[in-house]
Design an enzyme around this catalytic site. Structure first.
Site, short mmCIF file in Angstrom:
data_model
loop_
_atom_site.label_atom_id
_atom_site.label_comp_id
_atom_site.label_asym_id
_atom_site.label_seq_id
_atom_site.Cartn_x
_atom_site.Cartn_y
_atom_site.Cartn_z
N THR A 151 0.91 -1.22 0.00
CA THR A 151 -0.13 0.04 0.09
C THR A 151 0.98 1.15 0.03
O THR A 151 2.20 1.15 0.30
CB THR A 151 -0.88 0.01 1.25
OG1 THR A 151 -1.68 -1.33 1.18
CG2 THR A 151 -1.87 1.20 1.31
N ASN A 202 -3.28 -3.86 -2.19
CA ASN A 202 -3.23 -4.83 -1.03
C ASN A 202 -1.90 -5.31 -1.14
O ASN A 202 -0.77 -4.50 -1.05
CB ASN A 202 -4.24 -5.93 -1.24
CG ASN A 202 -4.25 -6.61 0.15
OD1 ASN A 202 -4.10 -5.97 1.20
ND2 ASN A 202 -5.05 -7.67 0.06
N SER A 258 -11.28 -1.81 5.01
CA SER A 258 -9.83 -1.48 4.97
C SER A 258 -9.44 -1.03 6.28
O SER A 258 -10.06 -0.53 7.19
CB SER A 258 -9.76 -0.32 4.18
OG SER A 258 -8.22 0.08 3.75
N SER A 259 -8.00 -0.91 6.32
CA SER A 259 -7.43 -0.31 7.41
C SER A 259 -6.60 1.03 7.11
O SER A 259 -5.93 1.65 7.97
CB SER A 259 -6.36 -1.20 8.47
OG SER A 259 -6.91 -2.37 8.56
N1 GLY Z 1 -5.42 -3.63 1.66
C1 GLY Z 1 -4.86 -3.01 2.94
C2 GLY Z 1 -6.08 -2.08 3.60
O1 GLY Z 1 -7.02 -1.56 2.76
O2 GLY Z 1 -5.95 -2.19 4.61
#
Ligand code: GLY
Length: 558
Positions: free
Chosen positions: A368, A388, A439-440
């Site tokens: 990311t 990702n 998502s984080s």
């Molecule tokens: N793909 C990492 C996130 O969206 O948290």
């Protein structure tokens, strides 16, 4: 389009940054991103008279070229904006969606076992990309320069190639086997089947053409035209389930950022389908109960970990795509809720995650990238973008140059079965057609009485804890540099342990935390790639810092 934005904003925007008579304009502009070429592309646009939103387009498009392992046209992301003109905050959700043919058990075999490789590699792992639509939306509603102008540097770098570094080598090494399974991808990104050594030039002619078409057609070619057809063919050929309708129906969503105050400072962050803002705010609301400035280092870490534990617990229980599930947002963000969940925090003894309230929901990065921008008018951008894991699904549909994401792994494929980041979910984040995976990513603004910070980082589940650690550093007076340098530690409810970056704690700190009952695990390396810009509101002084753990660049121009 401007009228459209004003209308949307009056409905959706909250928590404007307070601008008082003593606030001066920034004394220049700044970009901090994970790659020097991307930072240069943003600075070039700002020097040419573009605003922070134009620069964001240039930076995001350039990152799509020079960090093909992190983010890109085949992925998605979140753009948190502050618009100085009307003092508003805007959240553009350009997150991927599940294709229409997706189903809750699509990654389970006949015995109900989770087939992890399918949610990570190949066409079935890919969600419908939101990035091109996000860039078009930014350009049409917030930009000042032509979209083609903002995209030009990315197109040039895709055509003329860019030189790889150590980070590229690490990412390509991590996915060499998967990339070799897709000959087109291996040809583009590997050197005769191996991860290229630093100094290798990567050319992406097809991506250049795709970017040109996106720029010339405002994304139409990607979602409804010739690229769309190639994308769908490529996905179907590698085990996926996309249709042309999935692409044609994709839309970005404008959402209200989530906000709180922490001891007089304002926090503005990412709402669902990111979990980032809610977990961050819940943790800060819990921590506000304590005066961290008088705690010992160990007690401070202990309390921060207990706050993380509770925030991540609620992530697993309540959070998912708000267009599909009801999230008790007001409750989770309230101070009284934080008071309730903090009641069983002991200052001397670690809690046990599984002894917290059980998950009840009836519904249920490694890579990311992030960049932060300020312009001389006081417009701000915090953007976290992703495909990702490194190189996403590994699939590059023929004739497109587009690396497809594997964001489908961010769904909870089976109740309480960890995804690639070890995150569990009870049901709110289960797979459904057209749903956005939780998502984080946590692009965030913080505004204290006299300063503003723009921050964010990649890092999968650890994004939120990294943003929390850096936010606390800023809130106790730290600057951009100390925010990116701050040692990182993380607790995500399950597994019930503190994960800390290599060398993050001394032996005595480890032993003191063990003494309180915490389990600890040292990472084999450090992690994260935080990009920060700060602004002192009275003097106008701006500063920027790029994480020393990465290869990025922060540039301030006066
Ligand atoms: N793909 C990492 C996130 O969206 O948290």
């Amino acid at each position: 389009m401007f009228i459209l934005r004003v209308l949307c904003c009056s409905l959706l925007l909250t928590a404007a940054m307070a601008v008082d008579s003593e606030t001066s304009h920034p004394d220049g502009f700044a970009v901090s991103s994970a790659h020097p070429q991307a930072t240069r592309a943003g600075i070039k646009i700002l020097k040419a008279g573009g605003n922070a939103f134009d620069a964001a387009i240039a930076v995001a498009a350039t990152l799509a070229v020079v960090e093909p392992y992190s983010s890109g046209i085949g992925g998605g992301g979140f753009f948190l904006l502050h618009v100085a003109e009307d003092d508003s905050n805007v959240f553009i959700d350009a997150r991927e969606t599940a294709p229409k043919a997706a189903s809750a058990d699509m990654y389970l075999d006949d015995e109900g076992e989770f087939l992890r490789s399918k949610s990570l590699t190949g066409g079935l792992a890919a969600g419908i990309p939101g990035m091109p639509a996000g860039l078009v939306y930014l350009s049409e509603n917030f930009g000042r320069l032509e979209f083609t102008t903002n995209m030009a540097e990315a197109i040039r770098l895709a055509k003329e190639g860019f030189l790889t570094g150590k980070r590229y080598n690490a990412m390509a090494s991590y996915r060499t086997e998967d990339l070799n399974n897709f000959p087109g991808s291996a040809e583009l990104f590997l050197d005769n089947g191996f991860a290229p050594k630093p100094g290798f030039r990567v050319f992406q002619q097809e991506l250049a053409r795709t970017l040109e078409l996106i720029a010339q057609t405002n994304g139409h070619a990607f979602y409804k035209g010739e690229i769309a057809k190639r994308l769908v063919s490529g996905v179907l050929a590698t085990g996926g389930i996309w249709s042309l309708d999935d692409l044609a129906d994709y839309t970005v969503k404008l959402r209200s950022p989530v906000t709180t105050t922490y001891r007089g400072s304002k926090i503005v962050s990412a709402p669902p389908p990111s979990s980032g803002g809610i977990v961050l705010i819940e943790a800060l609301n819990i921590l506000e109960r304590y005066d961290l400035s008088v705690e010992t280092d160990i007690d401070r870490v202990h309390l921060v970990v207990e706050a993380m534990r509770r925030g991540y617990r609620d992530r697993a229980d309540f959070l998912g795509d708000p267009d599909f599930i009801n999230i008790p947002l007001e409750r989770l963000l309230s101070k009284s809720y934080a008071d309730g969940v903090a009641e069983n925090i002991s200052t001397t003894k670690a809690s046990v995650s599984l002894e917290l309230a059980p998950l009840e929901s009836k519904v249920e990065g490694r890579d990311t990238t992030h960049f932060s921008i300020i312009d001389a008018e006081g417009n701000l951008v915090a953007a976290t973008l992703s495909i990702n894991t490194p190189f996403g699904s590994g699939v590059v549909p023929k004739g497109t140059g587009v690396v497809l994401n594997n964001e489908m792994d961010d769904f909870s494929a089976r109740r309480m079965t960890p995804n690639t980041y070890g995150l569990v979910g009870a049901g709110a984040n289960s797979i459904a057609p057209r749903k956005r995976p939780l998502s984080s990513m946590t692009p965030t603004f913080i505004e204290s009485n006299d300063r503003v910070a723009i921050l964010g980082t990649p890092g999968g589940s650890r994004i939120i804890s990294m943003v929390l650690v850096s936010a606390l550093e800023f809130l106790r007076g730290g600057d951009a540099e100390s925010m990116v340098v701050a040692k990182r530690y993380h607790h995500q409810y399950l597994p019930d342990q503190i994960n800390y970056e290599k060398g993050g704690f001394t032996m005595s700190e480890v032993s003191n935390l063990r003494g309180k009952g915490h389990q600890l695990k040292e990472s084999s390396r450090n992690y994260g790639n935080m990009q920060v810009v700060t602004w002192e509101k009275k003097s106008g002084k701006i500063a920027a810092a790029s994480d020393p753990r990465g290869e990025g660049q922060a540039t301030v121009e006066k």
